[in-house]
Design a protein around this motif. Structure first.
Motif, PDB file in Angstrom:
ATOM      1  N   MET A   1       6.048   4.047  15.105  1.00 48.37           N
ATOM      2  CA  MET A   1       6.334   3.113  14.146  1.00 48.37           C
ATOM      3  C   MET A   1       6.186   3.304  12.909  1.00 48.37           C
ATOM      4  N   PRO A   2       6.983   2.972  12.061  1.00 48.49           N
ATOM      5  CA  PRO A   2       6.916   3.707  10.743  1.00 48.49           C
ATOM      6  C   PRO A   2       6.081   3.237   9.748  1.00 48.49           C
ATOM      7  N   ILE A   3       5.659   3.945   8.894  1.00 46.62           N
ATOM      8  CA  ILE A   3       4.406   3.635   8.163  1.00 46.62           C
ATOM      9  C   ILE A   3       4.970   2.800   6.963  1.00 46.62           C
ATOM     10  N   SER A   4       4.293   1.921   6.186  1.00 41.85           N
ATOM     11  CA  SER A   4       4.623   1.287   5.336  1.00 41.85           C
ATOM     12  C   SER A   4       4.010   1.998   4.065  1.00 41.85           C
ATOM     13  N   LEU A   5       4.956   1.512   2.955  1.00 44.79           N
ATOM     14  CA  LEU A   5       4.797   2.359   1.580  1.00 44.79           C
ATOM     15  C   LEU A   5       3.310   2.174   1.151  1.00 44.79           C
ATOM     16  N   TYR A   6       2.901   0.907   1.321  1.00 46.90           N
ATOM     17  CA  TYR A   6       1.378   0.652   1.091  1.00 46.90           C
ATOM     18  C   TYR A   6       0.407   1.519   1.864  1.00 46.90           C
ATOM     19  N   SER A 102      -6.620  -3.354  -6.437  1.00 52.33           N
ATOM     20  CA  SER A 102      -6.307  -4.752  -6.640  1.00 52.33           C
ATOM     21  C   SER A 102      -4.810  -4.976  -6.110  1.00 52.33           C
ATOM     22  N   PHE A 103      -4.208  -3.951  -5.193  1.00 52.30           N
ATOM     23  CA  PHE A 103      -2.992  -4.190  -4.723  1.00 52.30           C
ATOM     24  C   PHE A 103      -2.999  -4.307  -3.323  1.00 52.30           C
ATOM     25  N   ASN A 104      -1.981  -5.167  -2.731  1.00 51.90           N
ATOM     26  CA  ASN A 104      -2.299  -5.330  -1.305  1.00 51.90           C
ATOM     27  C   ASN A 104      -0.749  -5.014  -0.882  1.00 51.90           C
ATOM     28  N   ALA A 105      -0.507  -4.948   0.475  1.00 47.94           N
ATOM     29  CA  ALA A 105       0.441  -4.572   1.327  1.00 47.94           C
ATOM     30  C   ALA A 105       1.891  -5.400   0.714  1.00 47.94           C
ATOM     31  N   ALA A 106       1.662  -6.785   0.392  1.00 52.97           N
ATOM     32  CA  ALA A 106       2.696  -7.462  -0.168  1.00 52.97           C
ATOM     33  C   ALA A 106       3.334  -7.152  -1.298  1.00 52.97           C
ATOM     34  N   ASP A 107       2.483  -6.538  -2.342  1.00 53.95           N
ATOM     35  CA  ASP A 107       2.958  -5.934  -3.550  1.00 53.95           C
ATOM     36  C   ASP A 107       3.682  -4.882  -3.591  1.00 53.95           C
ATOM     37  N   ILE A 108       3.774  -4.102  -2.516  1.00 55.34           N
ATOM     38  CA  ILE A 108       4.229  -2.743  -2.576  1.00 55.34           C
ATOM     39  C   ILE A 108       5.266  -2.692  -1.172  1.00 55.34           C
ATOM     40  N   ASP A 109       4.913  -3.345   0.104  1.00 56.26           N
ATOM     41  CA  ASP A 109       5.887  -2.850   1.030  1.00 56.26           C
ATOM     42  C   ASP A 109       7.248  -3.706   0.871  1.00 56.26           C
ATOM     43  N   GLY A 110       8.190  -3.139   1.274  1.00 56.58           N
ATOM     44  CA  GLY A 110       9.574  -3.259   1.189  1.00 56.58           C
ATOM     45  C   GLY A 110      10.063  -2.999  -0.081  1.00 56.58           C
ATOM     46  N   ARG A 111       9.169  -2.197  -0.967  1.00 55.68           N
ATOM     47  CA  ARG A 111      10.079  -1.970  -2.104  1.00 55.68           C
ATOM     48  C   ARG A 111      10.436  -0.429  -2.052  1.00 55.68           C
ATOM     49  N   ALA A 129      11.505   4.309  -4.556  1.00 63.48           N
ATOM     50  CA  ALA A 129       9.913   4.278  -4.428  1.00 63.48           C
ATOM     51  C   ALA A 129       9.402   5.334  -3.510  1.00 63.48           C
ATOM     52  N   GLN A 130      10.161   5.023  -2.363  1.00 70.11           N
ATOM     53  CA  GLN A 130       9.809   6.044  -1.154  1.00 70.11           C
ATOM     54  C   GLN A 130       9.676   7.405  -1.714  1.00 70.11           C
ATOM     55  N   THR A 131      10.553   7.841  -2.136  1.00 67.74           N
ATOM     56  CA  THR A 131      10.852   9.144  -2.692  1.00 67.74           C
ATOM     57  C   THR A 131       9.920   9.699  -3.329  1.00 67.74           C
ATOM     58  N   TYR A 132       9.913   8.682  -4.721  1.00 64.78           N
ATOM     59  CA  TYR A 132       8.763   8.861  -5.744  1.00 64.78           C
ATOM     60  C   TYR A 132       7.221   9.152  -5.078  1.00 64.78           C
ATOM     61  N   VAL A 133       6.921   8.349  -4.298  1.00 67.65           N
ATOM     62  CA  VAL A 133       5.444   8.392  -3.418  1.00 67.65           C
ATOM     63  C   VAL A 133       5.299   9.831  -2.872  1.00 67.65           C
ATOM     64  N   VAL A 134       6.457  10.165  -2.026  1.00 69.56           N
ATOM     65  CA  VAL A 134       6.274  11.169  -1.047  1.00 69.56           C
ATOM     66  C   VAL A 134       6.601  12.472  -2.027  1.00 69.56           C
ATOM     67  N   ASN A 135       7.325  12.579  -2.762  1.00 72.89           N
ATOM     68  CA  ASN A 135       7.931  13.755  -3.339  1.00 72.89           C
ATOM     69  C   ASN A 135       7.458  14.075  -4.805  1.00 72.89           C
ATOM     70  N   TYR A 136       6.787  13.252  -5.401  1.00 76.45           N
ATOM     71  CA  TYR A 136       6.355  13.262  -6.717  1.00 76.45           C
ATOM     72  C   TYR A 136       4.950  12.540  -7.114  1.00 76.45           C
ATOM     73  N   GLY A 137       4.763  11.466  -6.764  1.00 74.66           N
ATOM     74  CA  GLY A 137       3.433  10.701  -7.113  1.00 74.66           C
ATOM     75  C   GLY A 137       2.294  11.468  -6.477  1.00 74.66           C
ATOM     76  N   LEU A 138       2.297  11.523  -5.070  1.00 71.85           N
ATOM     77  CA  LEU A 138       1.187  11.880  -4.328  1.00 71.85           C
ATOM     78  C   LEU A 138       0.877  13.368  -4.491  1.00 71.85           C
ATOM     79  N   PRO A 139       2.039  14.202  -4.523  1.00 73.52           N
ATOM     80  CA  PRO A 139       1.869  15.742  -4.717  1.00 73.52           C
ATOM     81  C   PRO A 139       1.326  16.011  -6.291  1.00 73.52           C
TER      82      PRO A 139
END
Length: 168
Positions: A1-6, A102-111, A129-139
């Protein structure tokens, strides 16, 4: 099952913010036990051309709040970088955690494909956004959290991997 962006971002952000809190708590306890000011450690750095611990904490908080704001398309609050004490840094972390929570899954998922643009002094980068999270933001969040931890360890603060992972 894929993981959500949230699911890929918010829990990891909160874990690293908790890690910073643990590192700061342990730093303060260690300093007190050695009869030194915790701010001495906060002002230290691993090497001359790196930011001191206090700035590493500030930058980690900036990446944490910026990540959720950018991927959701909401405003990223500006925090002034005026903290100089452990208690002030704890307050910044708490404020950052409140913002992230203050964010929930509806604010982030699908983006996943929402464009995220990062403006740096000499360039601008745009990612989905997904690339940003995985390759820039979290690192970047992990890097600055690790550097704060490393400065504390360099100064003798008794921390281990479980503390970095956010456990006391």
């Amino acid at each position: 099952m894929p993981i959500s962006l949230y699911g890929a971002s918010v829990p990891a952000i909160l874990q690293m913010l908790n890690s910073l809190s643990v590192t700061l708590r342990r730093t303060e306890e260690f300093a007190k036990s050695k009869g030194i000011e915790a701010e001495t450690i906060l002002g230290d750095r691993l090497i001359e051309d790196m930011h001191p611990m206090v700035r590493q904490v500030q930058i980690a908080c900036d990446h944490a709040k910026g990540l959720v704001a950018r991927i959701s398309g909401k405003d990223n609050p500006k925090f002034e970088d005026t903290e100089t004490t452990v208690s002030e840094l704890h307050a910044r972390i708490a404020k950052t955690m409140d913002f992230v929570k203050s964010f929930n899954a509806a604010d982030i998922d699908g983006r996943d494909e929402h464009p995220v643009t990062i403006k740096l002094p000499n360039t601008e980068m745009t990612f989905p956004a997904q690339t940003y999270v995985v390759n820039y933001g979290l690192p970047n969040l992990y890097f600055h959290t690790s550097m704060a931890y490393a400065v504390a360890r360099k100064n003798g603060v008794p921390l281990g991997k479980s503390n970095f992972m956010g456990r006391e």
